[in-house]
Design a protein around this motif. Structure first.
Motif, PDB file in Angstrom:
ATOM      1  N   ALA A 177       0.838  -1.207   0.000  1.00 57.93           N
ATOM      2  CA  ALA A 177       0.000   0.000   0.000  1.00 57.93           C
ATOM      3  C   ALA A 177       0.874   1.259   0.000  1.00 57.93           C
ATOM      4  O   ALA A 177       0.592   2.223  -0.716  1.00 57.93           O
ATOM      5  CB  ALA A 177      -0.926  -0.003   1.211  1.00 57.93           C
ATOM      6  N   SER A 179       3.149   1.266  -3.488  1.00 62.81           N
ATOM      7  CA  SER A 179       2.401   1.547  -4.715  1.00 62.81           C
ATOM      8  C   SER A 179       2.032   3.027  -4.778  1.00 62.81           C
ATOM      9  O   SER A 179       2.124   3.645  -5.842  1.00 62.81           O
ATOM     10  CB  SER A 179       1.142   0.681  -4.782  1.00 62.81           C
ATOM     11  N   GLU A 203       3.309   5.676  -7.640  1.00 54.51           N
ATOM     12  CA  GLU A 203       2.271   6.372  -8.385  1.00 54.51           C
ATOM     13  C   GLU A 203       2.496   7.885  -8.407  1.00 54.51           C
ATOM     14  O   GLU A 203       2.283   8.540  -9.411  1.00 54.51           O
ATOM     15  CB  GLU A 203       0.940   6.061  -7.706  1.00 54.51           C
ATOM     16  N   HIS A 204       2.916   8.429  -7.272  1.00 58.55           N
ATOM     17  CA  HIS A 204       2.972   9.883  -7.169  1.00 58.55           C
ATOM     18  C   HIS A 204       4.359  10.447  -7.410  1.00 58.55           C
ATOM     19  O   HIS A 204       4.619  11.602  -7.109  1.00 58.55           O
ATOM     20  CB  HIS A 204       2.429  10.319  -5.805  1.00 58.55           C
ATOM     21  N   THR A 263       5.624  11.156 -10.160  1.00 58.30           N
ATOM     22  CA  THR A 263       5.585  12.163 -11.227  1.00 58.30           C
ATOM     23  C   THR A 263       5.295  13.561 -10.687  1.00 58.30           C
ATOM     24  O   THR A 263       5.545  14.542 -11.367  1.00 58.30           O
ATOM     25  CB  THR A 263       4.503  11.813 -12.262  1.00 58.30           C
ATOM     26  N   GLU A 264       4.747  13.656  -9.471  1.00 61.75           N
ATOM     27  CA  GLU A 264       4.448  14.977  -8.912  1.00 61.75           C
ATOM     28  C   GLU A 264       5.600  15.521  -8.067  1.00 61.75           C
ATOM     29  O   GLU A 264       5.425  16.511  -7.375  1.00 61.75           O
ATOM     30  CB  GLU A 264       3.190  14.919  -8.042  1.00 61.75           C
ATOM     31  N   LYS A 310       6.872  11.226 -20.387  1.00 61.93           N
ATOM     32  CA  LYS A 310       7.365  11.211 -19.018  1.00 61.93           C
ATOM     33  C   LYS A 310       6.294  10.739 -18.027  1.00 61.93           C
ATOM     34  O   LYS A 310       6.585  10.032 -17.075  1.00 61.93           O
ATOM     35  CB  LYS A 310       7.831  12.613 -18.646  1.00 61.93           C
ATOM     36  N   THR A 311       5.085  11.152 -18.236  1.00 64.80           N
ATOM     37  CA  THR A 311       4.018  10.756 -17.310  1.00 64.80           C
ATOM     38  C   THR A 311       2.896  10.060 -18.084  1.00 64.80           C
ATOM     39  O   THR A 311       2.821  10.146 -19.303  1.00 64.80           O
ATOM     40  CB  THR A 311       3.414  11.989 -16.596  1.00 64.80           C
ATOM     41  N   ARG A 331      -5.670   5.349 -11.536  1.00 57.42           N
ATOM     42  CA  ARG A 331      -5.111   6.043 -10.377  1.00 57.42           C
ATOM     43  C   ARG A 331      -6.059   7.138  -9.919  1.00 57.42           C
ATOM     44  O   ARG A 331      -6.118   7.454  -8.742  1.00 57.42           O
ATOM     45  CB  ARG A 331      -3.718   6.574 -10.712  1.00 57.42           C
ATOM     46  N   PRO A 340      -3.835   3.295  -6.419  1.00 56.01           N
ATOM     47  CA  PRO A 340      -2.614   3.315  -7.222  1.00 56.01           C
ATOM     48  C   PRO A 340      -2.521   2.031  -8.046  1.00 56.01           C
ATOM     49  O   PRO A 340      -3.016   0.986  -7.614  1.00 56.01           O
ATOM     50  CB  PRO A 340      -1.502   3.350  -6.171  1.00 56.01           C
ATOM     51  N   ASN A 341      -1.892   2.117  -9.203  1.00 54.42           N
ATOM     52  CA  ASN A 341      -1.892   0.988 -10.132  1.00 54.42           C
ATOM     53  C   ASN A 341      -1.295  -0.284  -9.563  1.00 54.42           C
ATOM     54  O   ASN A 341      -1.762  -1.374  -9.835  1.00 54.42           O
ATOM     55  CB  ASN A 341      -1.135   1.369 -11.399  1.00 54.42           C
ATOM     56  N   GLU A 342      -0.234  -0.137  -8.781  1.00 51.26           N
ATOM     57  CA  GLU A 342       0.448  -1.332  -8.284  1.00 51.26           C
ATOM     58  C   GLU A 342      -0.156  -1.837  -6.985  1.00 51.26           C
ATOM     59  O   GLU A 342       0.320  -2.804  -6.411  1.00 51.26           O
ATOM     60  CB  GLU A 342       1.942  -1.055  -8.090  1.00 51.26           C
ATOM     61  N   TYR A 343      -1.189  -1.168  -6.476  1.00 50.28           N
ATOM     62  CA  TYR A 343      -1.784  -1.594  -5.223  1.00 50.28           C
ATOM     63  C   TYR A 343      -2.554  -2.893  -5.429  1.00 50.28           C
ATOM     64  O   TYR A 343      -3.283  -3.041  -6.403  1.00 50.28           O
ATOM     65  CB  TYR A 343      -2.719  -0.508  -4.688  1.00 50.28           C
TER      66      TYR A 343
END
Lengths: 151, 333, 148
Positions: A97, A100, A104-105, A107-108, B47-48, B143, B148-151
């Motif tokens: 948890a 992931s 995911e974040h 990129t921010e 990139k994203t 997402r 999140p994708n990998e969750y």
């Protein structure tokens, strides 16, 4: 067609959740993760100066490391689809948890992205974990004071 | 029933070209040979996820235009949409392509609503060439709407898989030999109290059934008039419910009914109930259906794209999922 | 073409069988290894009589095994418990310690249900020369005290 009628129809047609299958697969998955954990724990006890009790810390760290690799390679979600609760309940699920959300974040940015969102999912686990631990400790303290149980 | 929300196009604008791009996982789709471009990278080397999303849309536009020997400066309007907050991927794509642009949002029904709008602009004579389309990108959408994708969360069998694809059509005044847009129906928002975002098919089915009956009665048509009636992304569960609901209205659902979401990945059980997303209906409508029309297999088709109008905020606050379905009728003269 | 397909399907089938066979073997090994490691061992290097210790340990129904080392002034016991007795691990440790202290008032008694201690005590017994034993026992005692 009103809402109640439709809800009934929807229940009839939607496939049921296979409860028995989910329970068995969760048991197998969770059991396998714990088996790996047991071996890691044995490893630390055999080759390092850890007792059964003190080996739990490096074991947890190692299991989270494994979860990190599996999450990064996109395997953990496949295990989770198969195992359900079996992969969510052990510490690896918690690690997944956190990791992931961090991936995911990214990129921010590292501060507002990774830092700010890392505990997006796991934050509530920490909050309610600490809170329930507090409640349990409170109850036990009261019981000990009244002499019902001992520490 | 009063006939409302019905569109009839006297000039029958034509869909002269299509451009469809898709991500690497869509190689598992049974329609993969028909897609114009498949990326090897999930993010299209950007990139994203969101940049990849925009790039996919841009490329689809360019491909569609190049098929009619046009460049972006030849197009008068661009009507596209996606599912991401404030439709930034479409906005960025429009910024690069540089065609006068309006962003449209009907969730996954954008593929048809944009075609209807393009047909309207063409009907008025103000557009010589309009670009219409929709796109979705799995990672960016998941997402935003779920985890999140990998969750690792176990999805039930009713859950659908958002596709990574963009589908774009170039709409011009009537041209012989191309599928033309004859009429359409704008859907009503239908909400039958479904709240499970992992069973969107069930939420969208009533909207599809409602639009279907309104289109048939409104335009005085029968199911037999069509070679195929294809829905956008109801998935296996939603498609069954939709057929049941339509059947209750006295419609013969035994023949000619297809669902793009159900068919997108074939019978692969790892995609659970099937495909979803704005790109799903756009990609299948603009490849499978248009190709078959141009080959002469289909003479008259009805396309109904369905969309779930929810946001992550609305379902977390416990709101139901309102849904919409737009219908468009294409003919090959 | 058809032949290739058939062969492919056969290979996939065989692969599945291979995994099934392998998992059966792993399962059997896990099942069998669960049975090892029971028994009561005592290693006496001191002048004390170890009969009383053996009696205390053997009569406790909650134990599955016990390993005891008498060395100079130390009495070190590592025990393993039955599955459900493990929840009362600390209580059992305390009880056993008290009983042994009553029997050997002049010895420094250490009882632990930690499997690390059990493992190391076993190793101590197998050790041939007695030179390092004192040191090792001291080390184990300090390990038990460690909290983290």
């Amino acid at each position: 067609m009103d809402e109640k009628k439709y809800a009934k129809l929807e229940k009839e047609i939607s496939p049921k959740r296979p409860l028995m299958r989910n329970i068995i697969f969760a048991f197998l998955t969770g059991g396998t993760i714990c088996l790996v954990g047991q071996f890691v724990s044995l490893f630390y006890m055999t080759y390092f100066d850890f007792t059964q009790q003190t080996a739990s810390n490096p074991t947890v760290a190692t299991m989270i490391f494994f979860a990190m690799l599996l999450t990064g390679f996109g395997l953990y979600k496949k295990i989770a689809q198969f195992g359900g609760a079996g992969s969510a309940v052990p510490i690896t699920g918690f690690g997944n948890a956190v990791i992931s959300a961090a991936i995911e974040h990214k990129t921010e940015g590292y501060v507002l992205g990774v830092g700010g969102n890392m505990f997006k999912l796991a934050g509530s686990v920490i909050l309610f974990g600490v809170f329930s631990a507090f409640i349990v400790a409170l109850i036990k303290t009261i019981l000990v004071k009244f002499g019902v149980v001992s520490w | 029933m009063v006939a409302r929300g019905l569109l009839t196009f006297k000039t029958t604008p034509s869909i002269v070209a299509t451009g469809v791009t898709a991500g690497p996982l869509e190689k598992k789709s049974q329609f993969v040979d028909k897609f114009d471009k498949i990326y090897e990278d999930e993010r299209c080397e950007a990139k994203t996820n969101e940049h990849g999303h925009a790039k996919m849309m841009e490329d689809a536009c360019m491909i569609a235009l190049s098929k009619v020997d046009s460049v972006p400066s030849d197009a008068d309007f661009m009507l596209i949409g996606d599912l991401i907050n404030q439709m930034t991927p479409s906005n960025f794509a429009a910024a690069t392509v540089g065609i006068p642009y309006i962003g449209l949002f009907s969730a996954c029904a954008t593929s048809v609503s944009s075609l209807l709008m393009a047909a309207l602009l063409t009907e008025t004579g103000m557009s010589k060439c309009a670009i219409a389309g929709a796109s979705s990108q799995h990672n960016a959408v998941e997402r935003q709407f779920r985890y999140p994708n990998e969750y690792g969360a176990q999805k039930p069998e009713t859950a659908q898989w958002t596709v990574t694809a963009a589908g774009v059509a170039a709409v011009t005044p009537y041209k012989k030999g191309f599928p033309s847009i004859e009429c359409g129906t704008i859907g009503c928002v239908i909400d039958l109290g479904m709240t499970d975002p992992l069973n969107m098919g069930a939420a969208m089915a009533p909207a599809a059934a409602d639009t279907l009956t309104r289109h048939l009665t409104g335009h005085n048509k029968d199911v037999k008039d069509y070679d195929v009636i294809m829905t956008g992304d109801l998935g296996k569960t939603g498609f069954e419910l939709y057929k049941k609901l339509a059947g209750n209205q006295g419609i013969d659902v035994t023949k000619n009914f297809r669902d793009a979401g159900k068919e997108f990945y074939g019978a692969d059980p790892s995609f659970l109930s099937g495909a979803s997303g704005a790109g799903c209906s756009a990609a299948i409508f603009l490849t499978e259906v248009i190709d078959k029309m141009r080959a002469g297999d289909y003479k008259r088709v009805l396309l109904i794209a369905t969309g779930a109008l929810l946001s992550p905020l609305s379902f977390q606050q416990g709101d139901t999922i309102p849904c919409i379905a737009h219908a468009i009728e294409l003919t090959m003269k | 073409m058809n032949k290739v397909m058939n062969e492919k399907a056969y290979c996939i089938k065989m692969e599945g069988m291979h995994i099934r066979k392998l998992s059966l073997v792993v399962f059997a090994v896990v099942l069998l290894s669960g049975c090892s490691g029971s028994g009561f061992r005592i290693d006496n290097n001191s002048s004390e009589d170890h009969a009383k210790a053996e009696e205390v340990l053997r009569n406790d129904k909650r134990l599955t095994s016990a390993v005891t080392v008498f060395y100079e002034n130390d009495l070190l016991t590592g025990v393993t418990l039955k599955t459900f007795s493990r929840f009362k691990k600390e209580k059992i440790e305390k009880e056993l310690k008290k009983k042994l202290e009553n029997s050997y008032p002049e010895l420094d008694v250490t009882v632990s249900a930690d499997s690390k201690i059990w493992m190391e005590t076993n190793k101590l017994i197998e050790l041939d020369d007695n030179k390092d034993k004192g040191k090792k026992i001291e080390k184990l005692k300090s390990l038990i005290k460690e909290e983290t």
